[in-house]
Design an enzyme around this catalytic site. Sequence first.
Site, mmCIF file in Angstrom:
data_model
loop_
_atom_site.group_PDB
_atom_site.id
_atom_site.type_symbol
_atom_site.label_atom_id
_atom_site.label_comp_id
_atom_site.label_asym_id
_atom_site.label_seq_id
_atom_site.Cartn_x
_atom_site.Cartn_y
_atom_site.Cartn_z
ATOM 1 N N TYR A 182 -4.347 0.822 7.104
ATOM 2 C CA TYR A 182 -3.557 0.127 6.084
ATOM 3 C C TYR A 182 -4.469 -0.578 5.087
ATOM 4 O O TYR A 182 -4.278 -0.467 3.872
ATOM 5 C CB TYR A 182 -2.629 -0.878 6.766
ATOM 6 C CG TYR A 182 -1.637 -1.533 5.839
ATOM 7 C CD1 TYR A 182 -0.504 -0.853 5.410
ATOM 8 C CD2 TYR A 182 -1.818 -2.842 5.398
ATOM 9 C CE1 TYR A 182 0.423 -1.447 4.568
ATOM 10 C CE2 TYR A 182 -0.897 -3.448 4.556
ATOM 11 C CZ TYR A 182 0.215 -2.753 4.146
ATOM 12 O OH TYR A 182 1.127 -3.349 3.316
ATOM 13 N N LYS A 186 -4.886 0.305 1.014
ATOM 14 C CA LYS A 186 -4.574 -0.669 -0.030
ATOM 15 C C LYS A 186 -5.788 -0.985 -0.899
ATOM 16 O O LYS A 186 -5.644 -1.290 -2.086
ATOM 17 C CB LYS A 186 -4.000 -1.943 0.603
ATOM 18 C CG LYS A 186 -2.659 -1.725 1.316
ATOM 19 C CD LYS A 186 -1.601 -1.112 0.381
ATOM 20 C CE LYS A 186 -0.246 -0.994 1.046
ATOM 21 N NZ LYS A 186 0.802 -0.460 0.151
#
Length: 283
Positions: A182, A186
């Site tokens: 994650y 990002k």
Amino acid sequence: MAHLSPFSRTVPEIGSPKWEEHIKPCPYTPHVAVITGAAQGIGKAIALRLADDGFDIAIADLSSQQEKLDEVVNEIMKKGRKAIAVPTDVIKESDVIFLIQRTVGELGGVDVMIANAGILRLGTFLEMTEETYDLVMNVNAKGVMFCYKHAAVQMIRQKRGGRIIGASSTVGKQAAPNMPAYSASKFAVRGLTQVFALEMMPHNITVNAYCPGFTLTDMVAHESDAFYGDGSPGSYLQHTSGIPKVAKAEPHVIASFVSYLCKPEAYFITGQSNSVCGGLTMS
């Protein structure tokens, strides 16, 4: 023939109509917005806020979310705006192309793209599998890339500027434990945003990202929340990722910030990844 000195040219007075014409880019008249991952959470909040701002809305999410998509469409239409729901898997380029085509066909164009769709998988780096890494990167980074690319193709064709906005995160600025894929995805959104912002400048298209902090959505809820901290939603995630106990926000708080980035006067903001996080990260 005499040559004029550059110092002999008339400079518009600051604040005058001619000065305003001199410094502002070509007109941008927002009308239609596309939001992915809009069946719930932050995406839904953005869709409803932009409808309040006067946009007609195309919302997208997985076909498994059709019932929720239909509910959001009904809420938008009650606000007096046009709305369509387009089942879309953002990791499939053909789906994103169809999303843009249908939006143009039914709503007349694309002025704003909010590449909001994303997923979270928790686990340590050593526990992470290839399948988990590929899934998270595909949705959160490649999906954003497809949305950026095909929205821009349409905006350039329209020749009326636009706003392209992607979902990053505070962990796309400062990584957190148990979020390896994650965090990487990002960080990738921030890189894509900066590169594309530079390339889109000649077309009067701004490209930015928003970086939410701890936002109360289904993504942060966990069945073990009751056993950690104060037992409120997101307590498990705060505990396992080491996120400090800063203020939490409802999705409409993030939507309010995104709303500003869509406005004509936001032309002076591009290439930025803006934190909306209650002080979780500072720069």
